[in-house]
Design a protein around this motif. Structure first.
Motif, PDB file in Angstrom:
ATOM      1  N   TRP A  68     -65.835  50.518 -84.534  1.00 47.21           N
ATOM      2  CA  TRP A  68     -65.714  50.727 -82.878  1.00 47.21           C
ATOM      3  C   TRP A  68     -66.840  51.646 -82.404  1.00 47.21           C
ATOM      4  N   SER A  69     -67.766  52.056 -83.198  1.00 51.07           N
ATOM      5  CA  SER A  69     -68.674  53.091 -82.746  1.00 51.07           C
ATOM      6  C   SER A  69     -69.493  52.505 -81.409  1.00 51.07           C
ATOM      7  N   ARG A  70     -70.313  53.585 -80.934  1.00 51.60           N
ATOM      8  CA  ARG A  70     -71.228  52.933 -79.863  1.00 51.60           C
ATOM      9  C   ARG A  70     -72.511  52.335 -80.410  1.00 51.60           C
ATOM     10  N   THR A  71     -72.868  52.555 -81.734  1.00 47.67           N
ATOM     11  CA  THR A  71     -73.724  51.921 -82.420  1.00 47.67           C
ATOM     12  C   THR A  71     -73.403  50.521 -82.677  1.00 47.67           C
ATOM     13  N   ALA A  72     -72.254  50.300 -83.014  1.00 50.43           N
ATOM     14  CA  ALA A  72     -71.671  48.732 -83.149  1.00 50.43           C
ATOM     15  C   ALA A  72     -71.479  48.080 -81.983  1.00 50.43           C
ATOM     16  N   ILE A  73     -71.251  48.646 -80.702  1.00 50.79           N
ATOM     17  CA  ILE A  73     -71.139  48.216 -79.475  1.00 50.79           C
ATOM     18  C   ILE A  73     -72.681  47.719 -79.087  1.00 50.79           C
TER      19      ILE A  73
END
Length: 278
Positions: A68-73
């Motif tokens: 759910w990280s910003r990197t994943a998004i």
């Protein structure tokens, strides 16, 4: 019409309106692309192809995701831009504001500009004096309670603080939609996962951004004791000359929903300046 894109083992829901240069709109945690319902028609009428996306785990997107990280998004947003045909302007709110920063730093050829609305892009710290600010204290306690207990009543109470004063049109309907979505299996888990992720990955990429960035903050945003200082710190961390901060008087954490006309005017002005420099 809702369309779906397979990414990272899940399915992203999105909707495209209009024709022209691509603008991708990404919302904050616990929300859906409906947050931009008043912005999309104005951008499309101004000659842009507008893709409003439901983040992983949110809205009509699937609920099972590995992170759910910003990197994943950011990876999701880049996948959508590639699918639709970039380059694109990324507009991100709150958690997805940080994700837009990462996307722009990772793929400068795909992202031509970034708009960050009330973004969580830097690592956060709370000073003792911050707790003297009532709206910040109220917002923080409600957010912490929502994260700890997965409480919908606390989230609704937070939203009341996050929309100070003026409420958008059809406010009760908007709250009902948010409530209904978060009651679906897996949706609250997604929101809590995003809430537990830190913005450090986004903050580390600010110096690597190569495109123009517009940061928009509300003067009454309860997520910071001093919203102007937070926005100015983001601009300062960008390479010189790339960032600009705009404040919307009376807005809380959702300026695009509370004052869509003002936000749209800022975005269109920013994009017009970018085109003039090209």
């Amino acid at each position: 019409m809702t369309e779906y894109l397979a990414v990272d083992g899940g399915a992203l829901a999105y909707e495209v309106t209009g024709t022209g240069p691509l603008v991708v709109l990404a919302h904050g945690m616990g929300d859906s692309r409906a947050a931009y319902r008043a912005v999309v028609p104005e951008l499309a009428a101004a000659g842009y192809r507008v893709a409003a996306v439901d983040l992983r785990g949110c809205g009509e997107s699937s609920v099972e995701w590995p992170a759910w990280s910003r990197t994943a998004i950011a990876g999701d947003l880049l996948a959508l831009v590639r699918h639709l045909g970039g380059p694109a302007v990324l507009v991100g709110h709150s958690v997805s504001g940080g994700a837009a920063t990462i996307a722009a730093a990772r793929e400068p050829g795909l992202i031509s500009a970034v708009v960050e609305l009330a973004p969580f892009t830097r690592a956060q710290s709370v000073r003792l004096g911050d707790l003297r600010v009532k709206r910040f204290r109220q917002g923080m306690l409600r957010l912490l309670g929502t994260g700890l207990f997965g409480s919908l009543p606390l989230w609704r109470s937070y939203l009341d603080v996050a929309y100070p004063g003026v409420k958008p049109a059809a406010w009760d309907e908007r709250l009902g939609r948010v409530d209904s979505l978060l009651r679906e299996p897996g949706r609250m888990k997604a929101m809590r996962g995003m809430g537990r992720s830190t913005p450090a990955d986004a903050g580390a990429q600010l110096g690597n951004v190569r495109c123009p960035v517009l940061v928009v903050m509300g003067t009454l945003d309860p997520d910071w004791a001093d919203p102007h200082a937070e926005g100015a710190a983001i601009v300062e961390a960008l390479p010189p000359g790339l960032g600009r901060l705009e404040m919307i008087d009376g807005a809380g954490h959702y300026p695009h929903d509370q004052f869509p006309d003002r936000v749209t005017a800022l975005v269109l002005g920013f994009l017009g300046e970018k085109a003039a420099r090209a």
